[in-house]
Design a protein around this motif. Structure first.
Motif, short mmCIF file in Angstrom:
data_model
loop_
_atom_site.label_atom_id
_atom_site.label_comp_id
_atom_site.label_asym_id
_atom_site.label_seq_id
_atom_site.Cartn_x
_atom_site.Cartn_y
_atom_site.Cartn_z
N ILE A 119 0.83 -1.22 0.00
CA ILE A 119 0.00 0.00 0.00
C ILE A 119 0.86 1.27 0.00
O ILE A 119 0.32 2.38 -0.06
N ASP B 176 2.76 -1.45 17.84
CA ASP B 176 1.61 -2.04 17.13
C ASP B 176 0.43 -2.21 18.10
O ASP B 176 -0.72 -2.00 17.73
N LEU C 100 -3.80 0.62 12.83
CA LEU C 100 -2.42 0.91 12.41
C LEU C 100 -2.43 2.03 11.37
O LEU C 100 -1.46 2.75 11.20
N GLY C 101 -3.56 2.19 10.72
CA GLY C 101 -3.69 3.18 9.65
C GLY C 101 -3.64 4.63 10.10
O GLY C 101 -3.60 5.54 9.27
N ILE D 176 3.89 3.76 10.92
CA ILE D 176 4.47 2.61 11.62
C ILE D 176 4.01 1.29 11.01
O ILE D 176 4.60 0.26 11.26
N GLY E 115 3.11 -1.72 8.18
CA GLY E 115 3.87 -2.36 7.12
C GLY E 115 3.20 -2.19 5.77
O GLY E 115 2.28 -1.35 5.62
N ALA E 116 3.61 -3.00 4.81
CA ALA E 116 3.14 -2.86 3.43
C ALA E 116 1.71 -3.38 3.23
O ALA E 116 1.13 -3.20 2.15
N ALA E 117 1.15 -4.03 4.24
CA ALA E 117 -0.24 -4.53 4.20
C ALA E 117 -0.60 -5.18 2.87
O ALA E 117 -1.52 -4.72 2.18
N PRO E 118 0.07 -6.27 2.51
CA PRO E 118 -0.20 -6.89 1.20
C PRO E 118 -1.65 -7.36 1.06
O PRO E 118 -2.15 -7.46 -0.06
N ASP E 119 -2.31 -7.62 2.20
CA ASP E 119 -3.70 -8.11 2.13
C ASP E 119 -4.66 -7.10 1.51
O ASP E 119 -5.70 -7.48 0.98
N ILE E 120 -4.33 -5.80 1.58
CA ILE E 120 -5.26 -4.80 1.01
C ILE E 120 -4.61 -3.97 -0.10
O ILE E 120 -5.23 -3.05 -0.63
N ASN F 147 -5.72 3.22 4.44
CA ASN F 147 -5.87 4.48 5.16
C ASN F 147 -4.55 5.28 5.03
O ASN F 147 -3.52 4.85 5.55
N ASP G 249 -10.73 0.34 7.58
CA ASP G 249 -10.07 -0.04 8.84
C ASP G 249 -10.66 0.70 10.02
O ASP G 249 -10.55 0.26 11.16
P1 ATP Z 1 5.54 -4.95 9.40
O1 ATP Z 1 6.05 -6.11 10.17
O2 ATP Z 1 6.16 -4.79 8.05
O3 ATP Z 1 5.50 -3.66 10.19
P2 ATP Z 1 2.94 -5.85 10.02
O4 ATP Z 1 3.16 -7.30 10.20
O5 ATP Z 1 2.82 -4.99 11.24
O6 ATP Z 1 4.05 -5.26 9.03
P3 ATP Z 1 1.03 -4.59 8.37
O7 ATP Z 1 1.47 -4.68 6.97
O8 ATP Z 1 1.27 -3.31 9.05
O9 ATP Z 1 1.65 -5.77 9.17
O10 ATP Z 1 -0.49 -4.97 8.45
C1 ATP Z 1 -1.14 -5.45 9.64
C2 ATP Z 1 -2.65 -5.32 9.45
O11 ATP Z 1 -3.04 -3.95 9.51
C3 ATP Z 1 -3.14 -5.84 8.08
O12 ATP Z 1 -4.38 -6.49 8.23
C4 ATP Z 1 -3.28 -4.57 7.27
O13 ATP Z 1 -4.24 -4.67 6.27
C5 ATP Z 1 -3.68 -3.54 8.31
N1 ATP Z 1 -3.17 -2.21 7.93
C6 ATP Z 1 -1.89 -1.78 8.04
N2 ATP Z 1 -1.76 -0.55 7.57
C7 ATP Z 1 -2.99 -0.16 7.16
C8 ATP Z 1 -3.50 1.04 6.56
N3 ATP Z 1 -2.73 2.09 6.30
N4 ATP Z 1 -4.82 1.08 6.25
C9 ATP Z 1 -5.61 0.03 6.51
N5 ATP Z 1 -5.19 -1.12 7.07
C10 ATP Z 1 -3.89 -1.23 7.39
#
Ligand code: ATP
Length: 339
Positions: A14, A235, A244-245, A262, A264-269, A276, A317
């Motif tokens: 994202i 987190d 987190l958004g 803070i 991550g790349a949130a590959p799921d969305i 966000n 979110d």
């Molecule tokens: P990392 O270890 O790289 O920090 P993470 O394991 O904390 O990553 P994230 O990629 O931050 O994981 O995502 C965690 C969850 O939060 C996921 O379900 C993701 O979709 C959601 N999420 C993170 N950032 C956003 C955002 N900006 N808007 C909406 N949802 C988010």
């Protein structure tokens, strides 16, 4: 006229969506804040960069960051350790500043949250001194804690606390188990505390801190802690404030600074247009503050707060139905309204 060159890493997942949204908002902000001039130097790093150029962190990216007044960075995927962890050490960005706030209109586990995690950013397990022994049957990681790094992060935390209405620093560690590493961290933080008689301090074990962030987050003002503990507590704190958004961050050294959400790349969305961008926009607000552009920073935060409070254009979110683009347009409109 204040003119700033900003290095921009769009990142992975994202990242490009939330960074582009933030740049759009900064363009609008420039139109309304007299004398503010930002130019953007887009550079590459991360998983995408490995695919296109075979390297996670090209030299020219580091050079661009060093030439810029500040850097805005999106999240990086699997190669995060080879990008941001490396940059933090390489550029000595020793303080990771992560503010957590309850925003009106944002559904959250607890209200009244307003604290900052000040996380040491250059040592601890993040030195990545790991090796195998015992013919590959035992893995060992070295935890490095030095007086120098404890001293400067503690100083940063107490300086931040000094400017807040609640002048309290919570020193978070686990010295009952890691008595040498956490013991040194706690000892040095308490030594530094003596130079700040106006600021009170307390000590808390990291497990108790994790519990209190959920049960009584309003009791905290500034938390100072080591690298890995700070990452995990962040987190958790983001979850307590809603998502987190909405959680921004800054990596600050004596010379350079990189601002990034803070999350991550949130590959799921990724690619769905529903991320966000608020955390990246609030990171840009921290960047403006760091550059001394306090008026622009204040307008940006007010605009974001207005849109969040209204709730009509919140992203999924936060329980809304809006897209990244809807939220971004709403923030731009709010800036125009304030301006
Ligand atoms: P990392 O270890 O790289 O920090 P993470 O394991 O904390 O990553 P994230 O990629 O931050 O994981 O995502 C965690 C969850 O939060 C996921 O379900 C993701 O979709 C959601 N999420 C993170 N950032 C956003 C955002 N900006 N808007 C909406 N949802 C988010």
């Amino acid at each position: 006229m204040a003119s700033y060159r900003i290095a921009v890493i769009r990142g992975d997942g994202i990242g490009p969506e939330v960074v582009d949204a933030t740049i759009e908002v900064l363009h609008t902000l420039q139109d309304f804040v007299k004398g503010l001039s930002l130019s953007f130097d887009f550079v590459e790093a991360g998983d995408q960069c490995i695919k296109s150029r075979g390297i996670a962190l090209p030299e020219e990216t580091v050079e661009a960051i060093m030439k810029a007044h500040a850097t805005l960075k999106g999240p990086v995927g699997e190669s995060a350790a080879d990008v941001i962890v490396k940059l933090r050490i390489m550029l000595d960005l020793y303080a990771n500043i992560r503010p957590f706030k309850s925003y009106p209109g944002v559904p959250s586990i607890r209200d009244g949250v307003d604290f900052i995690i000040v996380r040491e950013n250059t040592e601890d397990l993040y030195k990545r001194y790991e090796f195998m022994i015992d013919e590959g049957n035992t893995a060992v990681a070295l935890r490095v804690i030095t007086r120098k790094c404890c001293e400067r992060i503690a100083k940063k935390a107490f300086e931040i606390a000094l400017k807040r209405s609640r002048k309290l620093v919570t020193i978070v560690h686990k010295s009952n188990v890691t008595s040498l590493t956490c013991g040194l961290f706690a000892k040095v933080c308490k030594e530094v505390a003596k130079n700040y008689p106006e600021v009170s301090y307390e000590e808390m074990y990291v497990d108790a801190c994790a519990y209190n962030i959920v049960i009584r987050p309003e009791r905290f003002s500034v938390i100072v802690t080591t690298n890995m503990f700070g990452d995990i507590l962040s987190d958790e704190a983001a979850a307590v404030t809603g998502s987190l958004g909405i959680a921004p961050g800054a990596n600050i050294g004596d010379r350079y600074a990189i601002f990034e959400p803070i999350h991550g790349a949130a590959p799921d969305i990724a690619g769905r247009g529903i991320a966000n961008p608020c955390a990246t926009m609030l990171s840009a607000k921290m960047m403006l503050e760091w550059l001394g552009e306090l008026k622009a920073a204040e307008i940006l935060e007010r605009a974001i707060t207005m849109v969040l409070a209204d709730g009509k254009r919140s992203t999924p979110d936060l329980g809304g139905k809006a897209s990244t683009k809807d939220f971004t347009e709403a923030v731009k409109e709010a800036i125009m309204c304030i301006g």
